[in-house]
Design a protein around this motif. Structure first.
Motif, mmCIF file in Angstrom:
data_model
loop_
_atom_site.group_PDB
_atom_site.id
_atom_site.type_symbol
_atom_site.label_atom_id
_atom_site.label_comp_id
_atom_site.label_asym_id
_atom_site.label_seq_id
_atom_site.Cartn_x
_atom_site.Cartn_y
_atom_site.Cartn_z
ATOM 1 N N VAL A 192 -59.056 -68.785 7.142
ATOM 2 C CA VAL A 192 -57.598 -68.990 7.690
ATOM 3 C C VAL A 192 -57.240 -67.842 8.600
ATOM 4 C CG1 VAL A 192 -56.788 -70.989 6.049
ATOM 5 C CG2 VAL A 192 -56.169 -68.362 5.607
ATOM 6 N N LEU A 193 -56.044 -67.879 9.012
ATOM 7 C CA LEU A 193 -55.302 -66.663 9.560
ATOM 8 C C LEU A 193 -54.100 -66.498 9.022
ATOM 9 C CD1 LEU A 193 -56.471 -68.273 12.767
ATOM 10 C CD2 LEU A 193 -56.595 -65.738 12.929
ATOM 11 N N GLY A 194 -53.761 -65.212 8.890
ATOM 12 C CA GLY A 194 -52.614 -65.246 8.150
ATOM 13 C C GLY A 194 -51.741 -63.624 8.885
ATOM 14 N N ALA A 195 -50.473 -63.367 8.556
ATOM 15 C CA ALA A 195 -49.752 -62.415 9.226
ATOM 16 C C ALA A 195 -49.373 -61.552 8.041
ATOM 17 C CB ALA A 195 -48.381 -62.756 9.592
ATOM 18 N N VAL A 196 -49.577 -60.078 8.335
ATOM 19 C CA VAL A 196 -49.191 -59.090 7.371
ATOM 20 C C VAL A 196 -47.748 -58.410 8.109
ATOM 21 C CG1 VAL A 196 -49.429 -56.686 6.795
ATOM 22 C CG2 VAL A 196 -51.430 -58.261 6.915
ATOM 23 N N VAL A 197 -46.680 -58.669 7.244
ATOM 24 C CA VAL A 197 -45.389 -58.512 7.656
ATOM 25 C C VAL A 197 -44.717 -57.076 6.873
ATOM 26 C CG1 VAL A 197 -45.007 -60.835 7.783
ATOM 27 C CG2 VAL A 197 -44.368 -59.851 5.660
ATOM 28 N N ALA A 198 -43.769 -56.339 7.606
ATOM 29 C CA ALA A 198 -43.089 -55.452 7.030
ATOM 30 C C ALA A 198 -41.979 -56.059 6.350
ATOM 31 C CB ALA A 198 -42.744 -54.495 8.169
ATOM 32 N N SER A 204 -47.025 -56.287 24.684
ATOM 33 C CA SER A 204 -46.422 -56.689 25.955
ATOM 34 C C SER A 204 -44.796 -56.344 25.875
ATOM 35 C CB SER A 204 -46.435 -58.243 26.223
ATOM 36 O OG SER A 204 -45.722 -58.791 25.235
ATOM 37 N N GLY A 205 -44.297 -55.721 24.842
ATOM 38 C CA GLY A 205 -42.891 -55.176 24.692
ATOM 39 C C GLY A 205 -41.951 -56.286 24.056
ATOM 40 N N ARG A 206 -42.436 -57.318 23.719
ATOM 41 C CA ARG A 206 -41.616 -58.599 22.896
ATOM 42 C C ARG A 206 -41.661 -58.235 21.478
ATOM 43 N NH1 ARG A 206 -43.334 -64.232 24.591
ATOM 44 N NH2 ARG A 206 -41.678 -64.836 23.353
ATOM 45 N N TYR A 207 -40.276 -58.396 20.712
ATOM 46 C CA TYR A 207 -40.374 -58.420 19.318
ATOM 47 C C TYR A 207 -40.523 -59.754 18.788
ATOM 48 C CZ TYR A 207 -38.295 -53.974 19.520
ATOM 49 O OH TYR A 207 -38.024 -52.713 19.646
ATOM 50 N N VAL A 208 -41.809 -59.977 18.219
ATOM 51 C CA VAL A 208 -42.123 -61.357 17.494
ATOM 52 C C VAL A 208 -42.205 -61.441 16.316
ATOM 53 C CG1 VAL A 208 -44.308 -62.675 18.052
ATOM 54 C CG2 VAL A 208 -43.458 -61.263 19.734
ATOM 55 N N ALA A 209 -41.663 -62.648 15.786
ATOM 56 C CA ALA A 209 -41.813 -63.031 14.308
ATOM 57 C C ALA A 209 -43.157 -63.547 14.059
ATOM 58 C CB ALA A 209 -40.612 -63.996 14.109
ATOM 59 N N PRO A 210 -43.581 -63.297 12.762
ATOM 60 C CA PRO A 210 -44.528 -64.087 12.351
ATOM 61 C C PRO A 210 -44.376 -65.446 11.998
ATOM 62 C CG PRO A 210 -43.449 -62.935 10.474
ATOM 63 C CD PRO A 210 -42.655 -62.382 11.559
ATOM 64 N N THR A 211 -44.963 -66.156 12.858
ATOM 65 C CA THR A 211 -44.992 -67.754 12.830
ATOM 66 C C THR A 211 -46.478 -68.163 12.873
ATOM 67 O OG1 THR A 211 -44.431 -68.058 15.084
ATOM 68 C CG2 THR A 211 -42.644 -67.432 13.679
ATOM 69 N N LEU A 212 -46.617 -69.299 12.635
ATOM 70 C CA LEU A 212 -47.906 -70.128 12.934
ATOM 71 C C LEU A 212 -48.129 -69.710 14.161
ATOM 72 C CD1 LEU A 212 -47.489 -73.337 10.597
ATOM 73 C CD2 LEU A 212 -48.614 -71.124 9.998
ATOM 74 N N GLU A 213 -47.401 -70.293 15.015
ATOM 75 C CA GLU A 213 -47.597 -70.235 16.633
ATOM 76 C C GLU A 213 -47.883 -68.626 17.180
ATOM 77 O OE1 GLU A 213 -45.388 -73.612 15.511
ATOM 78 O OE2 GLU A 213 -44.864 -71.423 15.055
ATOM 79 N N SER A 214 -47.337 -67.836 16.643
ATOM 80 C CA SER A 214 -47.566 -66.266 17.102
ATOM 81 C C SER A 214 -48.847 -65.661 16.566
ATOM 82 C CB SER A 214 -46.384 -65.485 16.780
ATOM 83 O OG SER A 214 -45.992 -65.314 15.410
ATOM 84 N N VAL A 215 -49.176 -66.248 15.500
ATOM 85 C CA VAL A 215 -50.516 -65.689 14.725
ATOM 86 C C VAL A 215 -51.802 -66.688 15.350
ATOM 87 C CG1 VAL A 215 -52.066 -66.149 12.747
ATOM 88 C CG2 VAL A 215 -49.436 -65.333 12.307
ATOM 89 N N MET A 238 -54.585 -78.074 4.909
ATOM 90 C CA MET A 238 -53.635 -77.597 4.006
ATOM 91 C C MET A 238 -52.839 -76.195 4.426
ATOM 92 S SD MET A 238 -55.641 -79.049 0.806
ATOM 93 C CE MET A 238 -56.538 -80.464 0.830
ATOM 94 N N ALA A 239 -53.411 -75.769 5.403
ATOM 95 C CA ALA A 239 -53.224 -74.121 5.701
ATOM 96 C C ALA A 239 -51.445 -74.058 6.353
ATOM 97 C CB ALA A 239 -54.055 -73.659 6.674
ATOM 98 N N ALA A 240 -51.326 -74.763 7.214
ATOM 99 C CA ALA A 240 -50.075 -74.434 7.801
ATOM 100 C C ALA A 240 -48.821 -74.706 6.981
ATOM 101 C CB ALA A 240 -49.764 -75.723 9.100
ATOM 102 N N PRO A 241 -48.678 -75.614 6.002
ATOM 103 C CA PRO A 241 -47.490 -75.821 5.009
ATOM 104 C C PRO A 241 -47.455 -74.604 4.201
ATOM 105 C CG PRO A 241 -48.836 -77.984 4.875
ATOM 106 C CD PRO A 241 -49.616 -76.994 5.834
ATOM 107 N N LEU A 242 -48.790 -73.938 3.908
ATOM 108 C CA LEU A 242 -48.432 -72.502 3.214
ATOM 109 C C LEU A 242 -48.355 -71.404 4.156
ATOM 110 C CD1 LEU A 242 -51.267 -73.579 0.288
ATOM 111 C CD2 LEU A 242 -48.647 -73.353 0.079
ATOM 112 N N ASN A 243 -47.911 -71.336 5.284
ATOM 113 C CA ASN A 243 -47.785 -70.222 6.276
ATOM 114 C C ASN A 243 -49.135 -69.540 6.609
ATOM 115 O OD1 ASN A 243 -44.635 -70.537 6.506
ATOM 116 N ND2 ASN A 243 -44.861 -70.597 4.380
ATOM 117 N N ALA A 276 -47.907 -63.101 21.182
ATOM 118 C CA ALA A 276 -48.829 -62.981 19.826
ATOM 119 C C ALA A 276 -47.832 -61.969 18.729
ATOM 120 C CB ALA A 276 -50.170 -62.317 20.145
ATOM 121 N N TYR A 277 -48.102 -62.558 17.410
ATOM 122 C CA TYR A 277 -47.601 -61.282 16.608
ATOM 123 C C TYR A 277 -48.583 -60.399 16.214
ATOM 124 C CZ TYR A 277 -46.109 -59.525 12.232
ATOM 125 O OH TYR A 277 -45.560 -58.824 11.165
#
Length: 343
Positions: free
Chosen positions: A103-109, A239-250, A315-320, A277-278
């Motif tokens: 799967v793919l995931g995001a590492v967040v601060a 690209s200079g945009r502030y992006v939140a970690p979401t399914l779409e941005s990942v 089953m991936a998306a429901p678990l972010n 992109a996140y």
């Protein structure tokens, strides 16, 4: 009777059966490694157990470094890592190791700053914090990205991993791309010499330290912040945009990599060029030996992998977590033929 998960410290014994009905005798399959994907792996093992009650996966969530070490030593049937094995590590393997993205995931601060709910970070600020150059929460480098936020004049407490960690690899890989100073003085890896901060074991340990330590900041997989109701920052991308970690941005971060996926599946997608992109996103991998002497066990493992690439992805998306791009799934299905069993 359905088996229950058994929690022993950071180790999770997740019972999950992976045989085709009547195809072979009951099997116990042992794996170890990354904590980043543990929530989705636990779900997969549990759901697969319900469907195929003939063999069990015992997965120890010990960190990517431990997973790589144990698969090289041959003490587990498979490893798991959020950072691909190096050429040097692969050369140590008794049999070739196949990297299979799951799967793919995001590492967040994630942070614990009383009275502050939402923050934005530039790459320069994040690198500065973990280099020890940005030491106060009201530092101008943070303040200019967060107009209107009352930032306290208190010291920042950075929190990092103390164990070998694929999550650390993803985070330091990102910092190495956005900060020449970081790349020269610290670099990327599952274990690095952190200039500052306190260490926690596993995503669980870092999450726990941030939660109990006021004025702290750490890096974890998104689901750990969500489960513990910890805030996490939007990050400025290339690209200079502030992006939140979401399914779409990942998913956006993975799009370009999916089109150019190498045959060995070892690829970094941090700091991508896509506007939406996140920037701290990653695949996570299972590490599968390509020769499995035990025919029944090998067939069980291959059966699970095929299920993971099809039903498991739903089953991936429901678990972010973001599911794999379809093109990558097709590549992996073909790659399963590289795994030989028996003999």
């Amino acid at each position: 009777m359905r088996r229950r998960r058994i929690w022993i410290g950071w180790t999770v014994l997740a019972a999950a059966l992976v045989t085709a009905p009547g195809a072979y005798a009951a099997q116990l399959i042992n794996g170890a490694g990354a904590t980043f994907p543990y929530p989705i792996y636990s779900k997969w093992f549990d759901e697969f157990h319900k469907k195929y009650p003939d063999a069990a996966i015992n997965y120890q969530s010990i960190g990517s470094g431990g997973g790589i070490r144990q698969v090289l030593e041959g003490t587990v049937d498979f490893g798991a890592s959020d950072g691909p094995m190096t050429d040097e590590q692969l050369a140590q393997a008794k049999v070739p190791i196949l990297h299979l993205p799951t799967v793919l995931g995001a590492v967040v601060a994630t942070y614990n700053l009383p009275g502050v709910e939402k923050l934005k970070f530039s790459p320069e600020a994040l690198a500065g914090i973990f280099l020890g150059k940005v030491q106060m929460w009201n530092d101008p480098l943070i303040a200019k990205e967060n107009p209107g936020v009352k930032l306290p004049a208190v010291a920042i407490v950075p929190v990092h991993r103390s164990d070998g960690s694929g999550t650390s690899f993803v985070f330091t890989d990102y910092l190495s791309k956005v900060s020449s100073e970081w790349e020269k003085t610290v670099g990327r890896g599952t274990s690095v010499n952190w200039p500052v901060g306190i260490g926690g074991k596993g995503n669980e340990g870092v999450t726990g330290l941030v939660k109990q330590t006021p004025n702290s900041i750490g890096y974890v997989e998104l689901v750990y912040a969500l489960q513990n109701k910890l805030p996490y920052a939007d990050i400025r991308n290339r690209s200079g945009r502030y992006v939140a970690p979401t399914l779409e941005s990942v998913t956006a971060a993975a799009a370009a990599a999916a089109a150019k996926m190498p045959e060995d599946f070892r690829v970094s997608i941090t700091d991508p060029a896509a506007a939406d992109a996140y920037p701290i996103s990653s695949f996570t991998w299972l590490l599968i030996p390509t020769r499995i002497p035990d025919k029944a066990k090998g067939e069980a493992i291959k059966h699970f992998l095929d299920w993971m690439l099809t039903q498991g992805q739903t089953m991936a998306a429901p678990l972010n977590y973001a599911p794999l791009p379809p093109g990558v799934v097709e590549m992996e299905k073909r790659a399963l033929d590289r795994i030989t069993v028996g003999g």
